[in-house]
Every structure is written in C-alpha cells, then in structure tokens.
Design a protein around this motif. Structure first.
Motif, mmCIF file in Angstrom:
data_model
loop_
_atom_site.group_PDB
_atom_site.id
_atom_site.type_symbol
_atom_site.label_atom_id
_atom_site.label_comp_id
_atom_site.label_asym_id
_atom_site.label_seq_id
_atom_site.Cartn_x
_atom_site.Cartn_y
_atom_site.Cartn_z
ATOM 1 N N ASP A 52 14.850 36.041 -5.797
ATOM 2 C CA ASP A 52 15.286 34.703 -5.393
ATOM 3 C C ASP A 52 16.492 34.778 -4.461
ATOM 4 O OD1 ASP A 52 13.292 33.640 -6.928
ATOM 5 O OD2 ASP A 52 14.595 32.975 -8.567
ATOM 6 N N ALA A 53 17.486 35.599 -4.856
ATOM 7 C CA ALA A 53 18.700 35.719 -4.044
ATOM 8 C C ALA A 53 18.393 36.326 -2.677
ATOM 9 C CB ALA A 53 19.738 36.574 -4.784
ATOM 10 N N LEU A 54 17.523 37.330 -2.660
ATOM 11 C CA LEU A 54 17.161 37.989 -1.403
ATOM 12 C C LEU A 54 16.406 37.041 -0.477
ATOM 13 C CD1 LEU A 54 16.027 41.388 -2.937
ATOM 14 C CD2 LEU A 54 17.896 41.143 -1.294
ATOM 15 N N LYS A 55 15.428 36.330 -1.025
ATOM 16 C CA LYS A 55 14.560 35.503 -0.179
ATOM 17 C C LYS A 55 15.211 34.191 0.229
ATOM 18 C CE LYS A 55 10.255 37.733 -1.218
ATOM 19 N NZ LYS A 55 8.803 37.606 -1.325
ATOM 20 N N GLN A 56 16.282 33.806 -0.461
ATOM 21 C CA GLN A 56 17.061 32.660 0.012
ATOM 22 C C GLN A 56 17.739 32.999 1.334
ATOM 23 O OE1 GLN A 56 19.810 31.247 -2.963
ATOM 24 N NE2 GLN A 56 18.185 30.468 -4.290
ATOM 25 N N ILE A 57 18.084 34.269 1.491
ATOM 26 C CA ILE A 57 18.730 34.708 2.728
ATOM 27 C C ILE A 57 17.695 35.062 3.790
ATOM 28 C CG2 ILE A 57 20.331 36.402 3.745
ATOM 29 C CD1 ILE A 57 21.526 36.739 0.906
ATOM 30 N N ASN A 58 16.636 35.769 3.382
ATOM 31 C CA ASN A 58 15.597 36.190 4.322
ATOM 32 C C ASN A 58 14.227 36.091 3.650
ATOM 33 O OD1 ASN A 58 13.863 37.372 6.116
ATOM 34 N ND2 ASN A 58 15.014 39.278 6.353
ATOM 35 N N ILE A 72 32.336 35.056 -10.811
ATOM 36 C CA ILE A 72 31.622 35.886 -9.840
ATOM 37 C C ILE A 72 30.626 36.768 -10.585
ATOM 38 C CG2 ILE A 72 31.872 37.771 -8.156
ATOM 39 C CD1 ILE A 72 34.659 36.588 -7.524
ATOM 40 N N GLY A 73 29.386 36.757 -10.139
ATOM 41 C CA GLY A 73 28.364 37.627 -10.698
ATOM 42 C C GLY A 73 28.113 38.807 -9.782
ATOM 43 N N VAL A 74 27.180 39.674 -10.186
ATOM 44 C CA VAL A 74 26.911 40.888 -9.399
ATOM 45 C C VAL A 74 25.612 40.804 -8.598
ATOM 46 C CG1 VAL A 74 28.259 42.536 -10.743
ATOM 47 C CG2 VAL A 74 25.963 41.920 -11.512
ATOM 48 N N ILE A 75 24.829 39.736 -8.780
ATOM 49 C CA ILE A 75 23.518 39.684 -8.135
ATOM 50 C C ILE A 75 23.619 39.316 -6.651
ATOM 51 C CG2 ILE A 75 21.337 38.400 -8.064
ATOM 52 C CD1 ILE A 75 21.354 38.501 -11.142
ATOM 53 N N ASN A 76 24.304 38.235 -6.315
ATOM 54 C CA ASN A 76 24.402 37.850 -4.908
ATOM 55 C C ASN A 76 25.105 38.901 -4.052
ATOM 56 O OD1 ASN A 76 22.945 35.472 -5.073
ATOM 57 N ND2 ASN A 76 24.728 34.234 -5.583
ATOM 58 N N PRO A 77 26.207 39.505 -4.513
ATOM 59 C CA PRO A 77 26.815 40.585 -3.715
ATOM 60 C C PRO A 77 25.861 41.757 -3.494
ATOM 61 C CG PRO A 77 28.381 39.792 -5.333
ATOM 62 C CD PRO A 77 27.067 39.138 -5.658
ATOM 63 N N THR A 131 21.955 41.164 -16.224
ATOM 64 C CA THR A 131 21.199 40.295 -17.130
ATOM 65 C C THR A 131 22.008 39.055 -17.480
ATOM 66 O OG1 THR A 131 20.116 42.255 -18.065
ATOM 67 C CG2 THR A 131 19.923 40.202 -19.304
ATOM 68 N N ALA A 132 23.281 39.241 -17.803
ATOM 69 C CA ALA A 132 24.148 38.100 -18.119
ATOM 70 C C ALA A 132 24.341 37.206 -16.902
ATOM 71 C CB ALA A 132 25.493 38.593 -18.638
ATOM 72 N N THR A 133 24.461 37.816 -15.722
ATOM 73 C CA THR A 133 24.574 37.018 -14.498
ATOM 74 C C THR A 133 23.339 36.151 -14.315
ATOM 75 O OG1 THR A 133 25.954 38.687 -13.394
ATOM 76 C CG2 THR A 133 24.845 37.092 -11.992
ATOM 77 N N ALA A 134 22.163 36.756 -14.468
ATOM 78 C CA ALA A 134 20.914 36.033 -14.251
ATOM 79 C C ALA A 134 20.769 34.847 -15.188
ATOM 80 C CB ALA A 134 19.733 36.990 -14.423
ATOM 81 N N TYR A 135 21.198 35.021 -16.438
ATOM 82 C CA TYR A 135 20.949 33.993 -17.446
ATOM 83 C C TYR A 135 22.093 33.002 -17.659
ATOM 84 C CZ TYR A 135 16.718 36.465 -19.071
ATOM 85 O OH TYR A 135 15.474 37.039 -19.161
ATOM 86 N N THR A 136 23.298 33.330 -17.209
ATOM 87 C CA THR A 136 24.437 32.476 -17.600
ATOM 88 C C THR A 136 25.330 31.997 -16.463
ATOM 89 O OG1 THR A 136 26.014 34.317 -17.925
ATOM 90 C CG2 THR A 136 24.584 33.759 -19.786
ATOM 91 N N ILE A 137 25.202 32.542 -15.254
ATOM 92 C CA ILE A 137 26.235 32.246 -14.249
ATOM 93 C C ILE A 137 26.310 30.763 -13.900
ATOM 94 C CG2 ILE A 137 24.796 32.794 -12.220
ATOM 95 C CD1 ILE A 137 27.443 34.018 -11.017
#
Length: 271
Positions: free
Chosen positions: A127-133, A92-97, A74-80
C-alpha cells in the motif's frame, strides 16, 4: 526540549533503529522498550498486537517522551493510525521510511518484501509503495522463523544459514527483483546472510536510516530538538529474559562509540 524520544519494538530488533537514532541524533536521549517476553508479534492477532503496543506506549508516556518511534513493522501496520489520532506527540513508524528508501533504490520497479506474518498479511508495504508509484511490481514473503532466530542471538553459523536459505527460496526463484525491503527490524541482524542468498544485484533496504532521518526532520519542524550539549544516558528496557537481551544488546551496540546506556527489566502487562 530535553524530554526523551521513546522507541518501542516487539523485541531486540528495534535496537537497530535505536542505534541509528543514536548515530544521527547524538544530543537526544532515547528510552527503548522491547517486549521480548511476548515476542514475536507477527503470528499474533491484530487485537493482541494493538493491546501489547498500547501497553508499551503507556509505559513510555509515564516517562514523558516527546516523540514516539514504532520500531516494529507489525505494530506500525496495526496501530500507527490509532496512535497518531490519540496521542498529542509525533508518532513515526518504520514502514513509510522503508518504502521511500526502496523506491529510491529500485531501477526496474521490481521490489520484494520480507516480513512477519502480520506485516505481510496487513499489506501495509505494498500500500505504501503503490501510493507513491502505482506502477511498481511488489512481491511479499512472510519469514516466520527469522524473528525467533534473532531473539535467540543466532545471527550467523550453519543454523542461521539454513533457515535463511530455505525461507527465501520461493522469493529468489525466477524473480527479477532488484530491491528487497527488510520489513522487520530484526532482519538487519541477518542482513549478511540475506544478502548472500539474494545476490549482489539486489539492493537490500533496512528502514533504520530513513526512520532516523524522518525523526530528525520532525524534531526540527516541531522545534523539539534537545539543544543542550550534555552527554545522554539512554534507558533500555526489556520485558523478558535479561541475560539473552543483554548479550544481544551489547553485540548490537558494540560500535556505538561514546554512547552510554542502562539496561533494565520492565513489567508492562495490565492486570
């Protein structure tokens, strides 16, 4: 560089990331801060999450950290983005990894995501997933009861089983997903139950390992590694009930062989 790595989370869940960082980066010192007093972050407004996250970051900056890991989805999504723009250390956040790990795992391009209300509402994982595929089919489900369960230290037993089964029912019915992202760092503590509900045919992805790998890569690229051979004593802080936090931290770190750490209470709220 002998400065520590800072790790923040809304509560105890980020300790799963800290544990993986300890395993992959044995020379690095960690300073972890879990905001257990104000957990969960998922139902809170974006503005509250941003305020609380910055209060945690300010606490760690005073300890001269060299890199920040946001071990909270949640913090990654709103603040990174804001943190990366304003801090002069790597963030470093946890969403892209987690997204990258899921894309490696999926075969049929059907990916499920479970997370807090805030993380799901943000749309950060799709968003992160579909940026890649862009061809991926993604379905997300908020699981608001999971974090309070974990924060009580209830990972197993009948109560946990019933909560996990009833919560995940909408996701597993008539769903072809072959990969499920645990979009909250609390959820790996419920992974055996989650795995049982979704079935062995579904790869259950935690971002902890990928986040630690990314941290290792950034340390190397930025030449920030600690090259001393000294045994590190990690600092673990909580803003809330220390008895419960100690019990859960001890359970999580019971397999952290040769790791030394202190657990203390922190006050981070601004007047």
């Amino acid at each position: 560089m002998e400065k520590p790595i800072g790790v923040i989370d809304s509560g105890v869940g980020g300790l799963t990331v800290a544990l993986e960082l300890m395993r992959q980066l044995p020379r690095e010192k960690l300073i972890y801060l879990g905001d257990t007093k104000r957990c969960p972050y998922g139902p809170r407004t974006k503005e509250e999450v941003q305020q609380f996250t910055w209060e945690m970051v300010d606490f760690l900056l005073e300890k001269e950290i060299k890199l920040l890991v946001i071990a909270c989805n949640t913090a990654t999504a709103y603040t990174i983005d804001d943190l990366k723009e304003k801090l002069d250390i790597p963030v470093i956040g946890v969403i892209n990894p987690g997204a990258r790990a899921a894309i490696k795992a999926t075969i049929n391009q059907e990916i499920g995501i479970i997370g807090t209300e805030g993380t799901v509402k943000s749309g950060a994982y799709p968003d992160a997933l579909k940026q890649i595929n862009p061809e991926l089919h993604v379905q997300a489900l908020a699981c608001p009861l999971f974090v309070p369960l974990v924060e009580k230290g209830v990972f197993t037993g009948e109560e946990a089983r019933m909560v996990v089964e009833s919560t995940l029912e909408p996701l597993v019915e008539d769903n072809d997903m072959d990969t499920l992202i645990l979009g909250c760092t609390h959820y790996p503590l419920l992974k055996p139950l989650i795995k049982k509900v979704v079935g062995d045919q579904v790869a259950v992805i935690s971002s902890s390992e990928e986040t630690a790998r990314e941290t290792s890569a950034v340390l190397e690229i930025k030449q920030l590694q600690n090259k001393s051979g000294l045994q590190q004593v990690h600092e673990i802080y909580s803003t809330g009930d220390m008895e419960i936090f100690n019990r859960i931290a001890t359970k999580i770190f019971q397999n952290a062989i040769h790791q030394q750490f202190t657990i203390k209470r922190a006050v981070i709220e601004k007047e």
